[in-house]
Each structure stands twice: as structure tokens, then as C-alpha cells.
Design a protein around this motif. Structure first.
Motif, PDB file in Angstrom:
ATOM      1  N   GLU A  74      44.237  45.386  49.126  1.00  0.00           N
ATOM      2  CA  GLU A  74      43.784  44.029  49.458  1.00  0.00           C
ATOM      3  C   GLU A  74      44.748  43.040  48.823  1.00  0.00           C
ATOM      4  OE1 GLU A  74      39.641  43.111  48.713  1.00  0.00           O
ATOM      5  OE2 GLU A  74      39.175  45.246  48.742  1.00  0.00           O
ATOM      6  N   GLY A 105      32.291  41.801  45.079  1.00  0.00           N
ATOM      7  CA  GLY A 105      32.163  40.586  44.282  1.00  0.00           C
ATOM      8  C   GLY A 105      31.105  40.662  43.182  1.00  0.00           C
ATOM      9  N   HIS A 152      31.298  36.830  49.029  1.00  0.00           N
ATOM     10  CA  HIS A 152      32.126  37.876  48.402  1.00  0.00           C
ATOM     11  C   HIS A 152      32.079  39.209  49.143  1.00  0.00           C
ATOM     12  CE1 HIS A 152      33.255  35.608  44.831  1.00  0.00           C
ATOM     13  NE2 HIS A 152      32.011  35.153  44.813  1.00  0.00           N
ATOM     14  N   ARG A 181      39.334  48.118  36.795  1.00  0.00           N
ATOM     15  CA  ARG A 181      40.141  46.964  37.190  1.00  0.00           C
ATOM     16  C   ARG A 181      41.307  46.698  36.238  1.00  0.00           C
ATOM     17  NH1 ARG A 181      38.203  43.299  40.811  1.00  0.00           N
ATOM     18  NH2 ARG A 181      36.033  43.637  40.349  1.00  0.00           N
ATOM     19  N   PHE A 204      42.615  31.769  39.253  1.00  0.00           N
ATOM     20  CA  PHE A 204      42.017  31.562  40.573  1.00  0.00           C
ATOM     21  C   PHE A 204      43.161  31.316  41.549  1.00  0.00           C
ATOM     22  CE2 PHE A 204      40.180  29.109  43.998  1.00  0.00           C
ATOM     23  CZ  PHE A 204      39.063  29.878  44.304  1.00  0.00           C
ATOM     24  N   GLU A 217      41.283  36.254  35.345  1.00  0.00           N
ATOM     25  CA  GLU A 217      42.351  36.199  36.336  1.00  0.00           C
ATOM     26  C   GLU A 217      42.501  34.756  36.789  1.00  0.00           C
ATOM     27  OE1 GLU A 217      41.697  39.454  39.127  1.00  0.00           O
ATOM     28  OE2 GLU A 217      42.101  37.986  40.684  1.00  0.00           O
ATOM     29  N   PHE A 249      46.182  38.712  48.587  1.00  0.00           N
ATOM     30  CA  PHE A 249      46.071  37.286  48.882  1.00  0.00           C
ATOM     31  C   PHE A 249      47.406  36.839  49.452  1.00  0.00           C
ATOM     32  CE2 PHE A 249      43.293  37.427  44.890  1.00  0.00           C
ATOM     33  CZ  PHE A 249      42.102  37.443  45.599  1.00  0.00           C
ATOM     34  N   GLU A 302      43.178  36.088  53.249  1.00  0.00           N
ATOM     35  CA  GLU A 302      43.037  37.394  52.618  1.00  0.00           C
ATOM     36  C   GLU A 302      43.406  38.438  53.650  1.00  0.00           C
ATOM     37  OE1 GLU A 302      39.970  38.126  49.502  1.00  0.00           O
ATOM     38  OE2 GLU A 302      38.971  36.513  50.562  1.00  0.00           O
ATOM     39  N   VAL A 309      38.841  33.342  37.252  1.00  0.00           N
ATOM     40  CA  VAL A 309      37.770  34.262  37.664  1.00  0.00           C
ATOM     41  C   VAL A 309      37.642  35.352  36.616  1.00  0.00           C
ATOM     42  CG1 VAL A 309      36.865  35.707  39.526  1.00  0.00           C
ATOM     43  CG2 VAL A 309      38.419  33.834  40.075  1.00  0.00           C
ATOM     44  N   ASN A 312      45.300  42.031  45.183  1.00  0.00           N
ATOM     45  CA  ASN A 312      44.014  41.790  44.535  1.00  0.00           C
ATOM     46  C   ASN A 312      43.378  43.089  44.067  1.00  0.00           C
ATOM     47  OD1 ASN A 312      41.496  40.738  43.748  1.00  0.00           O
ATOM     48  ND2 ASN A 312      40.670  40.980  45.812  1.00  0.00           N
ATOM     49  N   GLU A 313      43.337  44.081  44.930  1.00  0.00           N
ATOM     50  CA  GLU A 313      42.552  45.272  44.606  1.00  0.00           C
ATOM     51  C   GLU A 313      43.039  46.477  45.402  1.00  0.00           C
ATOM     52  OE1 GLU A 313      38.398  44.131  43.814  1.00  0.00           O
ATOM     53  OE2 GLU A 313      37.904  45.762  45.175  1.00  0.00           O
ATOM     54  N   GLN A 328      31.385  39.334  38.914  1.00  0.00           N
ATOM     55  CA  GLN A 328      32.438  38.311  38.962  1.00  0.00           C
ATOM     56  C   GLN A 328      31.857  36.941  38.727  1.00  0.00           C
ATOM     57  OE1 GLN A 328      35.175  37.809  42.097  1.00  0.00           O
ATOM     58  NE2 GLN A 328      35.283  39.979  42.495  1.00  0.00           N
TER      59      GLN A 328
HETATM   60  P1  AMP Z   1      37.140  41.421  44.519  1.00  0.00           P
HETATM   61  O1  AMP Z   1      35.850  42.131  44.245  1.00  0.00           O
HETATM   62  O2  AMP Z   1      38.031  41.319  43.339  1.00  0.00           O
HETATM   63  O3  AMP Z   1      37.849  41.942  45.731  1.00  0.00           O
HETATM   64  O4  AMP Z   1      36.742  39.918  44.910  1.00  0.00           O
HETATM   65  C1  AMP Z   1      35.900  39.616  45.987  1.00  0.00           C
HETATM   66  C2  AMP Z   1      36.337  38.333  46.631  1.00  0.00           C
HETATM   67  O5  AMP Z   1      36.299  37.246  45.690  1.00  0.00           O
HETATM   68  C3  AMP Z   1      37.768  38.361  47.130  1.00  0.00           C
HETATM   69  O6  AMP Z   1      37.851  38.991  48.379  1.00  0.00           O
HETATM   70  C4  AMP Z   1      38.096  36.878  47.164  1.00  0.00           C
HETATM   71  O7  AMP Z   1      37.530  36.263  48.295  1.00  0.00           O
HETATM   72  C5  AMP Z   1      37.395  36.358  45.927  1.00  0.00           C
HETATM   73  N1  AMP Z   1      38.323  36.394  44.770  1.00  0.00           N
HETATM   74  C6  AMP Z   1      38.485  37.413  43.906  1.00  0.00           C
HETATM   75  N2  AMP Z   1      39.421  37.149  42.989  1.00  0.00           N
HETATM   76  C7  AMP Z   1      39.894  35.912  43.254  1.00  0.00           C
HETATM   77  C8  AMP Z   1      40.896  35.079  42.666  1.00  0.00           C
HETATM   78  N3  AMP Z   1      41.578  35.441  41.587  1.00  0.00           N
HETATM   79  N4  AMP Z   1      41.119  33.885  43.232  1.00  0.00           N
HETATM   80  C9  AMP Z   1      40.427  33.477  44.331  1.00  0.00           C
HETATM   81  N5  AMP Z   1      39.473  34.209  44.921  1.00  0.00           N
HETATM   82  C10 AMP Z   1      39.190  35.423  44.411  1.00  0.00           C
END
Ligand code: AMP
Length: 396
Positions: free
Chosen positions: A257, A157, A218, A109, A186, A184, A259, A192, A147, A269-270, A160
Motif C-alpha cells: 500500500e 485503521g 479507515h 508495524r 501525517f 508517523e 501514498f 492511495e 498519526v 504505507n503498509e 490509530q
Molecule cells: P493503515 O492501517 O496504516 O493502512 O491506515 C489506514 C488508513 O488511514 C490509510 O489507508 C490512510 O487512509 C490513513 N492513514 C494512515 N496513515 C496515514 C498517514 N501517515 N497520513 C495520512 N493518512 C494516513
């Protein structure tokens, strides 16, 4: 200089990883006349059940990896957390697409975020964190809520934790248990979304329509395509995904992915350099599925059309659906606009992705309604199948 070699039908494609993404890739590849070999630490995997050859060995078994690579033309991935060393052993004997470098970036990451930031691409504000003091400083800097995520990839998720105001960094760090992490900001997102883009050996790209993703605990729950977003945001998201693929010098498939914020801005995000759960709709609802597109890209063939045939919705089927016994497949199959996909996994554990449904409609609303209705129907009490068989026998 990366090779531009083309691998035609009849060639053998190796897949690292044995999950459902490889399974659907194998279906697409075999349909086009390719052979598929799969390598993962498990036996009787979702991919292995459909491959021409399944090798069950550890990723750090150099001899097994080399032997596998000798038997294939191109190596690709359905799982990005394969050690770089493994990829390098394989590369002694076969083409590897996407490259070890792309995997190296996307399997960590912090590296991924540093790559995105270095390339000037938009992402949530972040800071690396390696101990409680650094967490305290990062919280000061980024504010709360924030986060905390493990630097090495968790998935769905895992690894996290959301941090609220007034939490003690030392306690959070102790309970988190990660050695390296990323803090990170929030993001108060509106939606999404994700974009799947393919890039060929000649640098040409093809992006799928933007997917809108709904998560539960998640884990991706439902995807609808096309996303309910303005046309200019749709275009912006697809262009952004293309920029990432180009900066990575990718050959293959990439899921980005993002936001979507209230003001229309997009933050990445990813990344996943492989087919993605949010692209499963394409198996039924696109001219070219994401799996066929991965095949085309890694074989050096021209990319197929990413055009959608119908508005579609995908609903994941997690192991929890099996809590009270076998789901009522007949009830879902009775719905004519619904396709059932199952991954051949024997053990339906809670949270485990066992399959998914894809539904079509004249609108995304209709498609989503049908997908959810079909998933709910799986929990209806089924007529006892075994008893019916016994009755049939006794009357014969
Ligand atoms: P990830 O594994 O990083 O894709 O995170 C899984 C889910 O957690 C995401 O699809 C979001 O719904 C939520 N999430 C992750 N990072 C954030 C963030 N910085 N702010 C708000 N929601 C988050």
C-alpha cells in the motif's frame, strides 16, 4: 538456502487463517486440482466452508499445528498475524511459503518500517514511541498533524489516532492504551494506491496493474483498476513493489500500500504478504487472479499473466448493509456487468467485510459507476421472497 521444490496439482496446500482471502484461495486451488486444508481458531469459517479439511484449534496448540503440518505439502497464509513459533512448528514437517521471517517483519508495524528504512525504500517519516515522554519528543521532531499507530498490527485503521496541534502528549498516550507504538508524519496524499506483486521460487516476479483505493472510516471501500495515474508513476509503483519483494526474499504474494503525493513521489504505507482486498478485482478481471498467483508462487509453478481483461471496480459490502434486513441480491444480480461475491459469514456486524461486488466497464469511471449503482440497489426494498414462495405453493 530456500527450497526450490515444485508442488504439482494433487498436492495439499495448508492455509493458516480462515477468512475470505483463504476462501478465494481455496476456490482457485481446487480449480487447479489441489487439495486445501485450513487451520484457524474458528469453525465453519469462510475458508473452511470450501476447504477439503478445516481444523479449528489455537495457534499455540503445538500438537495440533504439527498434526496439521504432517497432512499438507506446503503451508501458506491468508492472515499474517500467526505467531512465529506456530510457523516454526509447522516447518518441521512441511514447506512454508512465504517464510517465517517475512511474516515476522510484516506482522509488526515498527519492524516493517525499520526493514523498509534499512532497505532504503521510501516511507513516511516515523519514530518509535514507548511512553508519553517519547511521544512528546516524537511530536517535537515530526510535527503535527501526526498519526499514532500501535506497533503490533491493528487492521483497517484500528489502533490509530490522528494527533493535532496543541494536544497534550500525556493525555493522548493515556487514552491510546498501546504499550508500543509508532508516530508517523501525517501525509497529505493525492491518492492511495496499492500494487500486488508475486515472486516465485526462482526470483521471477509479476506485478498487477496499480490499484487506486478509496477508504471510508479507515476501511477500504472501493478499488478501481487501472488507477488514474500517469504511466511513469504506474511503472515506478510496480518497480517499488518488486524491490520490496526482492529485499524480503519473498516467495508468495505481497501487497504494497502506498501514498501518492502531489509531486508524483510514492511513500510505502503498509505491507501484507498475502492476497489483499484491493486485489479482489483480479478474480474476475485478470487473466490470473491474485489467488491463483499465490498458489502458483507457493507451489513453485511459473507465474501467470497479470494482464487486466477490462477496466474494473470493486466495492466492499460491509455488515452495515444488513441493518434493515437481507440486502436485495436480485436487484444487484439484475445488473449484467456486476459479479457478486459473498463470504459465507453468518453474522453481519457493522464494519465486518461480508462480501464485495466487482463491476466491469469500458472505462474505470463506468465500472465504478456500475459497482456503486449495484451496491445502492442492494438497499432497495425487495419483493418479499418468502411470501412469493408461499403463493407459489398455494397455487400448485
Ligand atoms: P493503515 O492501517 O496504516 O493502512 O491506515 C489506514 C488508513 O488511514 C490509510 O489507508 C490512510 O487512509 C490513513 N492513514 C494512515 N496513515 C496515514 C498517514 N501517515 N497520513 C495520512 N493518512 C494516513
Amino acid at each position: 538456502m530456500p527450497s526450490h521444490r515444485i508442488y504439482l496439482p494433487g498436492s495439499t496446500i495448508g492455509v493458516m487463517g480462515g477468512g475470505q482471502l483463504g476462501r478465494m484461495f481455496a476456490i482457485a486451488a481446487r480449480r487447479m486440482g489441489y487439495r486445501v486444508h485450513t487451520f484457524s481458531p474458528q469453525e465453519d469459517t469462510p475458508t473452511g466452508q470450501l476447504a477439503d479439511l478445516e481444523v479449528a484449534a489455537r495457534y499455540d496448540d503445538a500438537e495440533k499445528v504439527r498434526e496439521f503440518a504432517r497432512g499438507i505439502d506446503v503451508l501458506t497464509f491468508e492472515f499474517e498475524n500467526v505467531p512465529t513459533q506456530t510457523v516454526e512448528w509447522a516447518a518441521e514437517f512441511c514447506e512454508v511459503r512465504p517464510s517465517a521471517n517475512v511474516l515476522h517483519i510484516c506482522q509488526h508495524r515498527l519492524r516493517e518500517k525499520q526493514f523498509l528504512a534499512g532497505a532504503g525504500l521510501p516511507l513516511p517519516r516515523f519514530m518509535p514511541v514507548a511512553n508519553a515522554d517519547e511521544l512528546g519528543e516524537a511530536l517535537q521532531h515530526l510535527g503535527t498533524p501526526a498519526v499514532l499507530k500501535t506497533a503490533a498490527f491493528g487492521y483497517d485503521g484500528k489502533g490509530q489516532r490522528k494527533i493535532e496541534r496543541r494536544e497534550d502528549p500525556a493525555k493522548v498516550w493515556e487514552s491510546f492504551g498501546g504499550s508500543h507504538a509508532v508516530l508517523e508524519q501525517f501525509v497529505d496524499f493525492e491518492k492511495e494506491v496499492s500494487v500486488i506483486v508475486a515472486r516465485g521460487v526462482d526470483g521471477r516476479m509479476a506485478a498487477y496493474p496499480v490499484c487506486e483505493n478509496l477508504h471510508r472510516n479507515h476501511i477500504l471501500d472501493v478499488t478501481v483498476v487501472p488507477a488514474g495515474i500517469p504511466a511513469e508513476v504506474d511503472m515506478q509503483a510496480r518497480v517499488l513493489a518488486g524491490e520490496v519483494a526482492e529485499k524480503l526474499d519473498l516467495v508468495g504474494l505481497l501487497a504494497v500500500e502506498m501514498f501518492l503525493l502531489k509531486d508524483g513521489a510514492l511513500l510505502i504505507n503498509e505491507l501484507a504478504p498475502r492476497p489483499h482486498n484491493s486485489g479482489h478485482f483480479s478474480f474476475d478481471a485478470s487473466v490470473t487472479s491474485q489467488f491463483e498467483q499465490q498458489l502458483r508462487a507457493v507451489c513453485g509453478l511459473p507465474l501467470g499473466s497479470t494482464e487486466s481483461l477490462r477496466p474494473a471496480a470493486m466495492a466492499n459490502l460491509l455488515g452495515d448493509l444488513w441493518a434493515k434486513g437481507e440486502p436485495n441480491w436480485a436487484a444487484a444480480a439484475a445488473m449484467p456487468h456486476v459479479k457478486i461475491h459473498l463470504y459465507g459469514k453468518a453474522e453481519p456486524r457493522s464494519g465486518r467485510k461480508m462480501g464485495h461486488l466487482v463491476a466491469f466497464g469500458n472505462s474505470t469511471e463506468e465500472a465504478m459507476h456500475r459497482a456503486l449503482e449495484a451496491r445502492a440497489a442492494l438497499l432497495k426494498t425487495a419483493a418479499p421472497a418468502a411470501k412469493r414462495r408461499a403463493t407459489a405453493k398455494s397455487t400448485r
